[in-house]
Scaffold this active site. Structure first.
Site, mmCIF file in Angstrom:
data_model
loop_
_atom_site.group_PDB
_atom_site.id
_atom_site.type_symbol
_atom_site.label_atom_id
_atom_site.label_comp_id
_atom_site.label_asym_id
_atom_site.label_seq_id
_atom_site.Cartn_x
_atom_site.Cartn_y
_atom_site.Cartn_z
ATOM 1 N N ARG A 230 0.864 -1.187 0.000
ATOM 2 C CA ARG A 230 0.000 0.000 0.000
ATOM 3 C C ARG A 230 0.898 1.234 0.000
ATOM 4 O O ARG A 230 1.910 1.270 0.709
ATOM 5 C CB ARG A 230 -0.920 0.030 1.224
ATOM 6 C CG ARG A 230 -2.088 -0.925 1.151
ATOM 7 C CD ARG A 230 -3.119 -0.530 0.075
ATOM 8 N NE ARG A 230 -4.251 -1.448 0.031
ATOM 9 C CZ ARG A 230 -4.348 -2.512 -0.752
ATOM 10 N NH1 ARG A 230 -3.364 -2.815 -1.585
ATOM 11 N NH2 ARG A 230 -5.429 -3.267 -0.729
ATOM 12 N N ASP A 254 4.608 -0.255 -6.993
ATOM 13 C CA ASP A 254 3.337 -0.614 -7.629
ATOM 14 C C ASP A 254 2.198 0.188 -7.011
ATOM 15 O O ASP A 254 1.072 0.150 -7.509
ATOM 16 C CB ASP A 254 3.066 -2.118 -7.472
ATOM 17 C CG ASP A 254 1.812 -2.548 -8.214
ATOM 18 O OD1 ASP A 254 1.713 -2.239 -9.428
ATOM 19 O OD2 ASP A 254 0.911 -3.144 -7.599
ATOM 20 N N GLU A 259 -2.331 7.715 -4.765
ATOM 21 C CA GLU A 259 -2.703 7.104 -6.051
ATOM 22 C C GLU A 259 -4.185 7.204 -6.379
ATOM 23 O O GLU A 259 -4.569 7.096 -7.541
ATOM 24 C CB GLU A 259 -2.309 5.619 -6.069
ATOM 25 C CG GLU A 259 -3.176 4.734 -5.164
ATOM 26 C CD GLU A 259 -2.764 3.267 -5.195
ATOM 27 O OE1 GLU A 259 -1.559 2.985 -5.116
ATOM 28 O OE2 GLU A 259 -3.670 2.412 -5.300
ATOM 29 N N HIS A 291 -0.609 0.036 -9.541
ATOM 30 C CA HIS A 291 -1.359 -0.940 -8.739
ATOM 31 C C HIS A 291 -1.808 -2.105 -9.613
ATOM 32 O O HIS A 291 -2.988 -2.466 -9.659
ATOM 33 C CB HIS A 291 -2.562 -0.274 -8.060
ATOM 34 C CG HIS A 291 -2.917 -0.931 -6.759
ATOM 35 N ND1 HIS A 291 -3.171 -0.233 -5.619
ATOM 36 C CD2 HIS A 291 -3.050 -2.244 -6.409
ATOM 37 C CE1 HIS A 291 -3.458 -1.069 -4.634
ATOM 38 N NE2 HIS A 291 -3.382 -2.301 -5.097
HETATM 39 P P1 NAI Z 1 -1.488 -11.226 4.999
HETATM 40 O O1 NAI Z 1 -2.516 -10.778 5.954
HETATM 41 O O2 NAI Z 1 -1.426 -12.666 4.620
HETATM 42 O O3 NAI Z 1 -0.036 -10.823 5.566
HETATM 43 C C1 NAI Z 1 0.257 -9.599 6.155
HETATM 44 C C2 NAI Z 1 1.410 -9.817 7.123
HETATM 45 O O4 NAI Z 1 1.782 -8.542 7.658
HETATM 46 C C3 NAI Z 1 1.033 -10.710 8.307
HETATM 47 O O5 NAI Z 1 2.024 -11.708 8.493
HETATM 48 C C4 NAI Z 1 0.986 -9.739 9.473
HETATM 49 O O6 NAI Z 1 1.368 -10.355 10.711
HETATM 50 C C5 NAI Z 1 1.994 -8.704 9.051
HETATM 51 N N1 NAI Z 1 1.848 -7.451 9.755
HETATM 52 C C6 NAI Z 1 0.716 -6.890 10.271
HETATM 53 N N2 NAI Z 1 1.010 -5.711 10.870
HETATM 54 C C7 NAI Z 1 2.342 -5.547 10.732
HETATM 55 C C8 NAI Z 1 3.246 -4.520 11.144
HETATM 56 N N3 NAI Z 1 2.824 -3.461 11.847
HETATM 57 N N4 NAI Z 1 4.551 -4.664 10.831
HETATM 58 C C9 NAI Z 1 4.980 -5.750 10.147
HETATM 59 N N5 NAI Z 1 4.184 -6.745 9.723
HETATM 60 C C10 NAI Z 1 2.879 -6.637 10.020
HETATM 61 O O7 NAI Z 1 -1.646 -10.292 3.742
HETATM 62 P P2 NAI Z 1 -1.150 -10.584 2.233
HETATM 63 O O8 NAI Z 1 -2.220 -11.286 1.483
HETATM 64 O O9 NAI Z 1 0.199 -11.161 2.260
HETATM 65 O O10 NAI Z 1 -1.105 -9.081 1.663
HETATM 66 C C11 NAI Z 1 -0.159 -8.135 2.134
HETATM 67 C C12 NAI Z 1 -0.541 -6.762 1.643
HETATM 68 O O11 NAI Z 1 -0.391 -6.728 0.223
HETATM 69 C C13 NAI Z 1 -2.023 -6.394 1.881
HETATM 70 O O12 NAI Z 1 -2.176 -5.761 3.134
HETATM 71 C C14 NAI Z 1 -2.336 -5.459 0.756
HETATM 72 O O13 NAI Z 1 -2.220 -4.140 1.232
HETATM 73 C C15 NAI Z 1 -1.236 -5.722 -0.276
HETATM 74 N N6 NAI Z 1 -1.768 -6.147 -1.568
HETATM 75 C C16 NAI Z 1 -1.381 -5.473 -2.691
HETATM 76 C C17 NAI Z 1 -1.849 -5.847 -3.938
HETATM 77 C C18 NAI Z 1 -1.411 -5.151 -5.203
HETATM 78 O O14 NAI Z 1 -2.028 -5.347 -6.262
HETATM 79 N N7 NAI Z 1 -0.370 -4.342 -5.172
HETATM 80 C C19 NAI Z 1 -2.813 -6.953 -4.072
HETATM 81 C C20 NAI Z 1 -3.095 -7.647 -2.829
HETATM 82 C C21 NAI Z 1 -2.613 -7.236 -1.625
#
Ligand code: NAI
Length: 343
Positions: A230, A254, A259, A291
């Site tokens: 993000r 990305d 954005e 994105h």
């Molecule tokens: P997920 O929920 O599986 O993993 C997120 C990880 O971040 C978890 O292990 C969590 O413990 C950790 N986390 C939470 N708060 C934290 C903090 N303060 N400091 C460090 N780590 C922390 O989520 P997933 O599916 O891996 O997605 C990650 C991010 O990717 C999403 O939040 C979303 O914003 C982004 N995303 C971007 C996309 C794109 O097209 N560019 C598409 C899909 C997701």
């Protein structure tokens, strides 16, 4: 069910139309984003379907509620754009927790390889029959250290990809899991040790501007910053300063913190109002994709299937396993309140 679908793009429509037709959900596609000004378009619908840049703040939630909307279906994983607490006792919120973590992780690696091997420059050169190699010297990823922040679904796949390239992996997570061929370190140590830093944690109050001037000061000279999570995880102005000071070797983005008024639309031929983004894009060591990391056929199919599945489950049983619930303060794991139908 009748659902008002905001910020509809040509690549969304066929997948959602097909899945909706199959399972009895009718979508009305609106090109406009959902905002306080456009919320009126949802009047008379059972639900709204929204994406990352729709603005679902408290005012919009109140308006939707007054129009009889019962459900907000996010067709993405992140929900930082929805005032979940304002929805409590009014509107249910469901999301797509995972659609293709591979798509995002692979795109992150595509950005990294493009940058370190100067593919973007070579592509433009050879299109003009310029076969000079001058200025195209890259470096091996093998043996370099990558620091991954957030080791959830996407972070872990990205780690596996990096390990395939022979990189050393260090990671930071607020809730560390099992170490699997990498080791967890403090955020500070990650900043100090990493040649490449990749962000895969969610955006929230704690992670807003996680990468700012102070963090950049702790990093190695020439560090590559990669953000496919993000935009507001990075303070864009501090990043620009870091690049100008030659401290940041490359920024591969990305996502961008401002954005929402730009990405997913064509502004070619227009004067870009955002000076920070324009300056970043003008840098030779910055690559911006808008994105796009999620955008694969597999992901679009999964997004449509899960979103329609969420709507159908909600209509049929009043509960949905992908509901975000604010009440217990534990919106990730609370099952009890969902089974009691909460409100
Ligand atoms: P997920 O929920 O599986 O993993 C997120 C990880 O971040 C978890 O292990 C969590 O413990 C950790 N986390 C939470 N708060 C934290 C903090 N303060 N400091 C460090 N780590 C922390 O989520 P997933 O599916 O891996 O997605 C990650 C991010 O990717 C999403 O939040 C979303 O914003 C982004 N995303 C971007 C996309 C794109 O097209 N560019 C598409 C899909 C997701």
């Amino acid at each position: 069910m009748r659902i008002a679908f905001f910020d509809a793009k040509d690549y969304d429509i066929p997948y959602f139309t097909e899945e909706g037709d199959r399972r009895g959900v009718t979508f009305k596609f609106y090109e406009t984003k959902l905002t306080a000004d456009t919320a009126e378009l949802a009047r008379g619908f059972d639900g709204v379907c929204v994406f990352v840049n729709d603005e679902v703040g408290e005012e919009v939630v109140d308006k939707l509620y007054s129009y009889g909307v019962r459900i907000i279906a996010l067709r993405c994983a992140g929900y930082n754009n929805v005032a979940v607490e304002a929805c409590y006792r009014k509107i249910h919120v469901v999301r797509v927790p995972a659609y293709s973590p591979y798509a995002v992780a692979e795109h992150a690696m595509a950005l990294l390889l493009t940058s370190v091997r100067r593919i973007h420059k070579a592509y433009n050169r050879t299109k003009e029959f310029n076969f000079s190699l001058s200025g195209l010297t890259g470096f091996d990823l093998h043996g370099k250290t990558v620091g991954v922040i957030g080791t959830g679904k996407i972070g872990r796949i990205f780690i596996d990809i990096c390990k395939g390239f022979g990189m050393n992996v260090v990671a930071y997570d607020k809730f560390p899991g099992q170490e699997d061929g990498f080791c967890y370190v403090s955020l500070e140590e990650l900043f100090e040790r990493s040649d490449v830093i990749s962000l895969h944690c969610p955006l929230d109050g704690e992670t807003y501007h996680l990468i700012g001037a102070e963090a950049i000061a702790k990093m190695k000279k020439g560090v590559i910053l990669l953000n496919a999570s993000r935009g507001a995880l990075i303070d864009a102005e501090a990043l620009l300063e870091g690049i100008k000071a030659r401290k940041v070797g490359a920024a591969l983005l990305d996502v961008y913190e401002e954005e929402s008024d730009l990405f997913f639309r064509d502004f070619s031929g227009h004067i870009l109002e955002d000076d920070v983004l324009a300056r970043l894009i003008s840098m030779p060591n910055v690559i911006v994709t808008s994105h796009q990391a999620f955008l694969t056929q597999e992901a679009l199919k999964n997004i449509a299937e899960t979103t329609v599945g969420n709507l159908v489950a909600f209509e049929k049983d009043g509960v949905c396993e992908n509901e975000l619930c604010y009440r217990c303060g534990n919106i990730e794991t609370c099952k009890r309140s969902r089974l009691e139908k909460c409100f």
